[in-house]
Design a protein around this motif. Structure first.
Motif, PDB file in Angstrom:
ATOM      1  N   UNK A   1     -27.543  34.138 134.028  1.00  0.00           N
ATOM      2  CA  UNK A   1     -28.167  35.441 133.751  1.00  0.00           C
ATOM      3  C   UNK A   1     -29.417  35.662 134.596  1.00  0.00           C
ATOM      4  N   UNK A   2     -29.976  34.568 135.145  1.00  0.00           N
ATOM      5  CA  UNK A   2     -31.206  34.694 135.912  1.00  0.00           C
ATOM      6  C   UNK A   2     -30.957  35.185 137.332  1.00  0.00           C
ATOM      7  N   UNK A   3     -29.714  35.093 137.811  1.00  0.00           N
ATOM      8  CA  UNK A   3     -29.451  35.476 139.202  1.00  0.00           C
ATOM      9  C   UNK A   3     -29.804  36.931 139.453  1.00  0.00           C
ATOM     10  N   UNK A   4     -29.254  37.811 138.617  1.00  0.00           N
ATOM     11  CA  UNK A   4     -29.555  39.227 138.788  1.00  0.00           C
ATOM     12  C   UNK A   4     -31.014  39.530 138.462  1.00  0.00           C
ATOM     13  N   UNK A   5     -31.605  38.781 137.520  1.00  0.00           N
ATOM     14  CA  UNK A   5     -33.014  38.989 137.179  1.00  0.00           C
ATOM     15  C   UNK A   5     -33.917  38.691 138.363  1.00  0.00           C
ATOM     16  N   UNK A   6     -33.634  37.614 139.089  1.00  0.00           N
ATOM     17  CA  UNK A   6     -34.440  37.264 140.257  1.00  0.00           C
ATOM     18  C   UNK A   6     -34.268  38.313 141.348  1.00  0.00           C
ATOM     19  N   UNK A   7     -33.005  38.772 141.536  1.00  0.00           N
ATOM     20  CA  UNK A   7     -32.770  39.810 142.542  1.00  0.00           C
ATOM     21  C   UNK A   7     -33.535  41.080 142.184  1.00  0.00           C
ATOM     22  N   UNK A   8     -33.499  41.457 140.917  1.00  0.00           N
ATOM     23  CA  UNK A   8     -34.236  42.650 140.486  1.00  0.00           C
ATOM     24  C   UNK A   8     -35.743  42.480 140.657  1.00  0.00           C
ATOM     25  N   UNK A   9     -36.259  41.278 140.356  1.00  0.00           N
ATOM     26  CA  UNK A   9     -37.699  41.034 140.504  1.00  0.00           C
ATOM     27  C   UNK A   9     -38.133  41.226 141.946  1.00  0.00           C
ATOM     28  N   UNK A  10     -37.233  40.846 142.862  1.00  0.00           N
ATOM     29  CA  UNK A  10     -37.550  41.021 144.287  1.00  0.00           C
ATOM     30  C   UNK A  10     -37.398  42.475 144.707  1.00  0.00           C
ATOM     31  N   UNK A  11     -36.294  43.103 144.289  1.00  0.00           N
ATOM     32  CA  UNK A  11     -36.033  44.474 144.708  1.00  0.00           C
ATOM     33  C   UNK A  11     -36.997  45.456 144.060  1.00  0.00           C
ATOM     34  N   UNK A  12     -37.399  45.184 142.830  1.00  0.00           N
ATOM     35  CA  UNK A  12     -38.292  46.087 142.097  1.00  0.00           C
ATOM     36  C   UNK A  12     -39.711  45.514 142.019  1.00  0.00           C
ATOM     37  N   UNK A  13     -40.143  44.892 143.076  1.00  0.00           N
ATOM     38  CA  UNK A  13     -41.468  44.268 143.093  1.00  0.00           C
ATOM     39  C   UNK A  13     -42.573  45.287 142.838  1.00  0.00           C
TER      40      UNK A  13
ATOM     41  N   UNK B   1     -23.450  55.753 125.987  1.00  0.00           N
ATOM     42  CA  UNK B   1     -22.325  55.004 126.542  1.00  0.00           C
ATOM     43  C   UNK B   1     -22.525  54.806 128.039  1.00  0.00           C
ATOM     44  N   UNK B   2     -21.872  53.802 128.638  1.00  0.00           N
ATOM     45  CA  UNK B   2     -22.031  53.577 130.076  1.00  0.00           C
ATOM     46  C   UNK B   2     -21.698  54.798 130.921  1.00  0.00           C
TER      47      UNK B   2
ATOM     48  N   UNK C   1     -20.534  43.743 132.108  1.00  0.00           N
ATOM     49  CA  UNK C   1     -21.613  43.099 131.355  1.00  0.00           C
ATOM     50  C   UNK C   1     -21.745  43.742 129.975  1.00  0.00           C
ATOM     51  N   UNK C   2     -22.064  42.944 128.967  1.00  0.00           N
ATOM     52  CA  UNK C   2     -22.309  43.508 127.638  1.00  0.00           C
ATOM     53  C   UNK C   2     -23.805  43.694 127.425  1.00  0.00           C
ATOM     54  N   UNK C   3     -24.134  44.298 126.284  1.00  0.00           N
ATOM     55  CA  UNK C   3     -25.545  44.565 126.009  1.00  0.00           C
ATOM     56  C   UNK C   3     -26.377  43.274 125.981  1.00  0.00           C
ATOM     57  N   UNK C   4     -25.837  42.208 125.409  1.00  0.00           N
ATOM     58  CA  UNK C   4     -26.562  40.943 125.331  1.00  0.00           C
ATOM     59  C   UNK C   4     -26.907  40.395 126.697  1.00  0.00           C
ATOM     60  N   UNK C   5     -25.990  40.495 127.651  1.00  0.00           N
ATOM     61  CA  UNK C   5     -26.263  39.999 129.000  1.00  0.00           C
ATOM     62  C   UNK C   5     -27.342  40.818 129.692  1.00  0.00           C
ATOM     63  N   UNK C   6     -27.285  42.130 129.514  1.00  0.00           N
ATOM     64  CA  UNK C   6     -28.328  42.979 130.099  1.00  0.00           C
ATOM     65  C   UNK C   6     -29.684  42.655 129.480  1.00  0.00           C
ATOM     66  N   UNK C   7     -29.672  42.458 128.153  1.00  0.00           N
ATOM     67  CA  UNK C   7     -30.924  42.159 127.472  1.00  0.00           C
ATOM     68  C   UNK C   7     -31.488  40.807 127.929  1.00  0.00           C
ATOM     69  N   UNK C   8     -30.649  39.808 128.098  1.00  0.00           N
ATOM     70  CA  UNK C   8     -31.124  38.500 128.572  1.00  0.00           C
ATOM     71  C   UNK C   8     -31.679  38.605 129.985  1.00  0.00           C
ATOM     72  N   UNK C   9     -31.032  39.421 130.818  1.00  0.00           N
ATOM     73  CA  UNK C   9     -31.557  39.640 132.167  1.00  0.00           C
ATOM     74  C   UNK C   9     -32.970  40.222 132.115  1.00  0.00           C
ATOM     75  N   UNK C  10     -33.151  41.212 131.238  1.00  0.00           N
ATOM     76  CA  UNK C  10     -34.481  41.829 131.111  1.00  0.00           C
ATOM     77  C   UNK C  10     -35.506  40.837 130.574  1.00  0.00           C
ATOM     78  N   UNK C  11     -35.085  39.973 129.642  1.00  0.00           N
ATOM     79  CA  UNK C  11     -36.002  38.979 129.106  1.00  0.00           C
ATOM     80  C   UNK C  11     -36.450  38.018 130.205  1.00  0.00           C
ATOM     81  N   UNK C  12     -35.544  37.638 131.075  1.00  0.00           N
ATOM     82  CA  UNK C  12     -35.906  36.730 132.173  1.00  0.00           C
ATOM     83  C   UNK C  12     -36.838  37.447 133.151  1.00  0.00           C
TER      84      UNK C  12
END
Length: 849
Positions: free
Chosen positions: A478-490, A839-840, A762-773
Motif C-alpha cells: 500500500x505504500x508504493x502509491x503513497x510514496x509516488x503521491x508524496x513525490x508527485x504532490x510535494x 460512487x466511483x 482498489x477498495x475504500x480500505x486500500x485508499x484509506x491505508x494509502x492516505x494514512x501512509x
C-alpha cells in the motif's frame, strides 16, 4: 462593463464552487485575526494598566512614592520597583501645602491576619491600617465606635459576618508575626465592595506595628470644595517632585501591588505571541492559498487560453482571497473579543497578572488586528497568484497534473537567509548570559520554520526520493502509491508540512528551553544558600521574639532571616536597568558560620553589617570594583543606599545575587519583615523536629527541610515559565487548526483520483491505508524538522547555563509526537470518508485533480 468589474464578478461567482477551500482559508484567517486582536488587547491593557480602586475608592487623588526607576542611560525608559515606595514626612507636609488641598490622609499597611483556632484565616497579609485611613475607602461605622486606645480594632463588615464578630467581641490577630488578642471596637461598612479584609487600629498601635517608622505607604488627597481633582493632581505632581500622583482607575495600581509589575509580563506576552501569530498566520494563510491556487491550475490555464491576461488572472485570485479575508477579518472581531478575554483570564488564573487588573480592548485593538490581517492576506494572495498568472496557457495545463516541486530562486534565497539567521541566533545564544539567552535564541524556531516553509516542496520531494524505498519495505504494497503521491504532490503536502513543523518546533523549543533555564535558575539560587531547616510563615513575617527562640533552640548553630528583593547598582551604573539584579538579605557570619554557600574570594562576611554589600566577583570585575570601595545602590523601594563593598563572592555566572545585611534590605521591602529563617544545625542535630516543637505556638509558622528554601523561589519561576507555556499552547493550537484545514482541503480535492483508483479495483480500505501512509510521511518529516529546529534554541540554552543535556519531562516530547499523529490521521480518515461518499463513476466526473 469595465474589466475590473468583470474580474470581481467572476471572482465572487467562483467562490460558490470551492466551498471547502474557501472555508479552510476563512477559518485560518478568522482565528489568526482573532489572535492578533487578542494580542492587541493585551498590549493595550499593559499600557493603560487600569485597576479600579477598592479600599482607596473614596479619595479622588492618591499619592505614593516614585513607582519606577529612571534608567540613567535612557532618556525616558523606566522600570517598576519591586517594592512599594513610601512617602516621607516632609513630602506629606509639602503635599498638604499645595493650593486646593483640603486634607491629606496618610495610610500605612502592615501584616495583620485573622486567626481561627490559632491558624491564619485567609491569605491577605497587608491588611492592617490606621483608623484615619478608613476615610480613603468611605468606611462608615455600622456598629460600635472607632478604636481609641491600644488593643482595640475595627473590622470590616465582611470579616465580621464571616467570623461572627461584633462590637465588644475579642478577636485573635497575627500582627507582625505575633499572636495578639484585640477587642473589636466597631464594625465598619466600606462605601463600595472591597475584596481584601481590613483591620483598622488606633493611632498608637498603627505607629507601633508599622515597619516603616516615620513614613507613610501612600496618602489620599481630598480637594477643597470646587477644586477639580485632575487639576489638583497635576498641581501636586508639579510642586512635589519624586512622587506618583494618581486619579481615576489609575488609583488601583497604588492599592494593588502587583499591577505595576504586570506591565512587563503583559507586554512580553503580547509582543512575543503577537509576533509569533504574525509569522504563523503568514505561513499558514500563504500555504492554504497556495494550495488552493495550485489545485486550480487547469481552470486558470483555461482562462488564459480563452483570452484572459496575466494581470486579470492575478487580480481575480487576489479578489477572491480578499473577499474571503474581509469577511473572516470582520468575524475575527467577535473571535478576538472572546479570545482576548479568555487569554487574559487564563493569565490571571496562573498568576501572570493580578485579578484586579481590568482587560482593555477598544477600537484601536480591533482596527490594528483587522489591518494586520488584511495586509497578510493580501501579500499571501499576491505572491500565490503570481506564478499561475505568469505561466503560459499550455505550460499551465501541463503543470495542472503534476506541479513542479522545484522552488524559484527568490524562495531559495529567502530560505538561505532565514537558515543563516537561525544558525546565527543559536550561535549568539551560546555566548549570552543565561538569564537573557532565551530572548535571543527563542526566535530561532520561527526563522527555522520559515526556512522550511520556503523550501517545503523540495523537502517533501527529497523525503519521497530518499526514504521511499524504506517506507515501502516497512509499510508494504500500500505504500508504493503513497510514496509516488508524496513525490508527485510535494507542493500540496508541503502546505501541511509547514504548520506541523512549526507546531513541533514551537512546542519543543519553548517548553524545553524554559525548563532548562528554570532548572539552572533554581539550581543557581540553591547553590548560593545552604540550610538544614527552613522556618517559614504565612502570617506576614517572622517576629523578633520568634527569631530569638529559633537561635536559642538546642542544636541550632546559625539562624539567619532571609529577605529577597531586586535593585540596581546606580553608581557606577551596572547597565542592567531593564534587568535588575537579585538582592539577598542575610545575617552576618558568626561563630556558627553563614547560610551563604558561595565562596568568598576577597574580604569577609563578618563585616556584612550596617551599610555594606557583598558583590559577585563577576559584577565587581565588570565595574572595576574592589573590597573597600563605596557604591550607590538603588533598592527595591526606590531608596538610595551608600554601601561599602566588604566581600566578593564566587557566585554563579548567571542569576548571581548581591548580598546585603538583612536589616538593611528588610527596611526597604513592602512588608519590612523577613518571611523565612534559614537554620544550620550543629553536629548533625535534628533541628527540624526541635524547631517544630519549639515554635508550635507561633501562628502560621511552619518548619521544613532545605527543600522548603526553594518553594517560594520556584513559585516565582513557575509564573515566568507559564508565559512560555501559554505561548506554546496558543501557537500549537493555531498551527494544529491550520494543519487540519490544509490537510482536509488537500484530501477532498482528490475525489476524482480516488474514484479512478476504485474503478481500477482498489477498495475504500486500500485508499484509506494509502492516505494514512501519506499522512505518516508528512507527520514524521514535520516532527524531524521541528525537532531539529527546536535544537537550535534548546541546545544553546543548555550550554549557556552550563548543562550539556537539556532538562525537561520526557512526556512533553511524547505528547507532541502523539499530538501530531492525532492531528494528521483522524482528519485524514474523516476527509477520506467524505471524499469517497459518491460512487466511483460519479467521482471521476467531478472537477478536481
Amino acid at each position: 462593463m469595465s474589466s475590473r468589474r468583470v474580474v470581481l464578478n467572476l471572482a465572487l461567482a467562483s467562490l460558490r464552487y470551492r466551498a471547502a477551500a474557501s472555508l479552510a482559508s476563512f477559518v485560518a484567517i478568522l482565528i489568526g485575526c482573532g489572535l492578533l486582536i487578542a494580542c492587541a488587547g493585551l498590549f493595550e491593557t499593559a499600557i493603560v494598566l487600569q485597576a479600579q480602586p477598592q479600599r482607596l475608592a473614596a479619595t479622588p487623588v492618591v499619592v505614593g512614592g516614585s513607582s519606577a526607576f529612571k534608567l540613567p542611560d535612557e532618556e525616558s525608559e523606566t522600570v517598576p520597583y519591586a517594592e512599594r515606595a513610601g512617602l516621607a514626612a516632609d513630602q506629606l507636609v509639602k503635599i498638604g501645602a499645595v493650593q486646593g488641598v483640603q486634607r491629606v490622609v496618610p495610610d500605612v499597611s502592615f501584616p495583620a491576619v485573622l486567626l481561627k483556632d490559632g491558624a491564619p484565616e485567609g491569605t491577605s497579609v497587608l491588611s492592617g491600617h490606621g483608623w484615619d485611613s478608613a476615610a480613603l475607602g468611605g468606611y462608615v461605622l455600622r456598629d460600635g465606635t472607632q478604636p481609641q486606645a491600644p488593643g482595640q480594632v475595627v473590622v470590616d463588615s465582611a470579616t465580621a459576618e464571616a467570623a461572627g464578630l461584633k462590637a465588644g467581641s475579642p478577636v485573635d490577630l497575627a500582627v507582625d508575626g505575633r499572636k495578639l488578642t484585640f477587642t473589636v471596637a466597631g464594625v465598619a461598612e466600606p462605601g463600595q465592595t472591597v475584596k481584601a479584609p481590613a483591620f483598622f487600629f488606633s493611632a498608637p498601635d498603627a505607629q507601633q506595628f508599622s515597619a516603616h517608622q516615620g513614613r507613610a505607604d501612600l496618602a489620599g488627597v481630598f480637594p477643597a470644595e470646587g477644586v477639580d481633582a485632575g487639576e489638583l493632581a497635576a498641581r501636586v505632581a508639579e510642586q512635589v517632585p519624586g512622587i506618583s500622583v494618581l486619579t481615576g482607575d489609575d488609583r488601583g495600581s497604588a492599592e494593588f501591588l502587583g499591577v505595576d509589575g504586570s506591565r512587563l509580563p503583559l507586554i512580553l506576552l503580547a509582543a512575543v505571541f503577537g509576533g509569533m501569530v504574525l509569522v504563523v498566520m503568514a505561513l499558514v494563510v500563504s500555504a492554504t492559498i497556495s494550495l488552493t491556487v495550485r489545485q486550480r491550475q487547469q481552470e486558470l490555464a483555461l482562462l488564459r487560453a480563452t483570452g484572459a491576461t496575466p494581470k486579470q488572472v492575478h487580480r481575480m485570485v487576489v479578489a477572491e482571497t480578499m473577499a474571503v479575508g474581509a469577511v473572516a477579518a470582520l468575524c475575527g472581531v467577535v473571535a478576538g473579543s472572546l479570545l482576548g478575554n479568555r487569554i487574559f483570564a487564563t493569565s490571571v488564573s496562573i498568576g501572570i497578572v493580578p485579578d484586579e487588573l481590568v482587560f482593555r480592548q477598544d477600537i484601536i485593538a480591533f482596527g490594528a488586528g483587522i489591518v494586520a490581517t488584511l495586509v497578510i492576506v493580501y501579500a499571501a494572495a499576491w505572491f500565490a497568484a503570481l506564478a499561475a498568472s505568469r505561466a503560459r496557457p499550455i505550460q499551465a495545463l501541463a503543470e495542472a497534473s503534476i506541479p513542479n516541486a522545484k522552488v524559484n530562486p527568490l524562495r531559495r534565497m529567502g530560505a538561505v537567509v532565514f537558515g543563516v539567521a537561525t544558525v546565527l541566533l543559536a550561535g549568539t545564544t551560546l555566548f549570552m548570559p543565561a538569564d537573557t539567552a532565551s530572548a535571543i535564541g527563542g526566535p530561532a524556531v520561527l526563522t527555522g520554520a520559515i526556512a522550511v516553509a520556503l523550501l517545503g516542496p523540495e523537502i517533501m520531494a527529497y523525503v519521497a526520493d530518499r526514504f521511499g524505498p524504506f517506507v515501502r519495505r516497512v509499510a508494504g504494497r500500500d505504500a508504493t502509491l503513497a510514496v509516488i503521491n508524496s513525490r508527485a504532490r510535494a507542493v500540496a503536502f508541503a502546505a501541511v508540512l509547514t504548520p506541523i513543523t512549526l507546531a513541533t518546533a514551537v512546542a519543543l523549543g519553548n517548553v524545553y528551553s524554559e525548563t532548562t533555564a528554570q532548572k539552572a535558575q533554581v539550581a543557581a539560587y540553591a547553590e548560593q544558600l545552604k540550610a538544614d531547616a527552613v522556618v517559614s510563615t504565612a502570617a506576614g513575617g517572622i517576629a523578633p521574639e520568634a527569631l530569638a527562640q529559633i537561635r536559642s533552640t538546642p542544636g541550632v548553630a546559625t539562624a539567619s532571616p532571609l529577605v529577597t528583593s531586586s535593585g540596581w547598582i546606580e553608581q557606577p551604573y551596572d547597565g542592567n536597568g531593564s534587568d535588575p539584579l537579585r538582592l539577598l538579605g542575610v545575617a552576618a557570619e558568626d561563630q556558627g558560620g553563614t547560610v551563604l554557600a558561595t565562596e568568598v574570594t576577597q574580604g569577609s562576611l563578618k563585616n556584612l553589617t550596617g551599610e555594606s554589600v557583598a558583590l559577585p566577583a563577576s559584577v565587581a570585575d565588570d565595574l572595576e570594583l574592589k573590597v573597600g570601595d563605596k557604591i550607590t545602590m538603588r533598592l527595591g523601594d526606590g531608596a538610595q543606599a551608600q554601601v561599602t563593598v566588604v566581600a566578593l563572592l564566587d557566585s554563579p555566572s548567571s542569576y548571581a545575587s548581591m548580598v546585603l545585611p538583612v536589616d538593611l534590605l528588610a527596611a526597604h521591602t513592602t512588608s519590612g519583615m523577613a518571611t523565612q529563617v534559614l537554620v544550620k544545625a550543629a553536629d548533625g542535630s535534628d533541628v527540624v523536629s526541635a524547631l517544630t516543637d519549639r515554635l508550635k505556638d507561633w501562628p502560621g509558622i511552619a518548619v521544613g527541610g532545605d527543600d522548603a528554601l526553594l518553594e517560594s523561589f520556584q513559585a516565582g519561576a513557575d509564573v515566568e515559565a507559564m508565559i512560555n507555556y501559554l505561548l506554546a499552547v496558543l501557537a500549537i493550537a493555531y498551527a494544529a487548526i491550520a494543519a487540519v484545514n490544509t490537510l482536509a482541503v488537500a484530501v477532498l480535492a482528490r475525489r476524482r483520483e480516488f474514484g479512478a483508483q476504485r474503478l481500477a479495483g482498489a477498495d475504500r480500505g486500500q485508499v484509506r491505508r494509502m492516505l494514512f501512509i501519506e499522512g505518516g510521511i508528512v507527520a514524521v518529516a514535520g516532527l524531524v524538522l521541528g525537532i531539529v529546529i527546536s535544537l537550535f534554541t534548546v541546545l544553546p540554552m543548555a550550554i549557556s547555563t552550563g548543562q550539556i543535556i537539556p532538562s525537561g519531562p520526557i512526556w512533553v516530547f511524547l505528547g507532541v509526537v502523539l499530538a501530531v499523529f492525532l492531528i494528521i490521521w483522524p482528519v485524514t480518515s474523516l476527509s477520506a470518508r467524505l471524499a469517497m461518499r459518491k460512487s466511483p463513476i460519479e467521482a471521476v466526473t467531478l472537477p478536481g485533480q
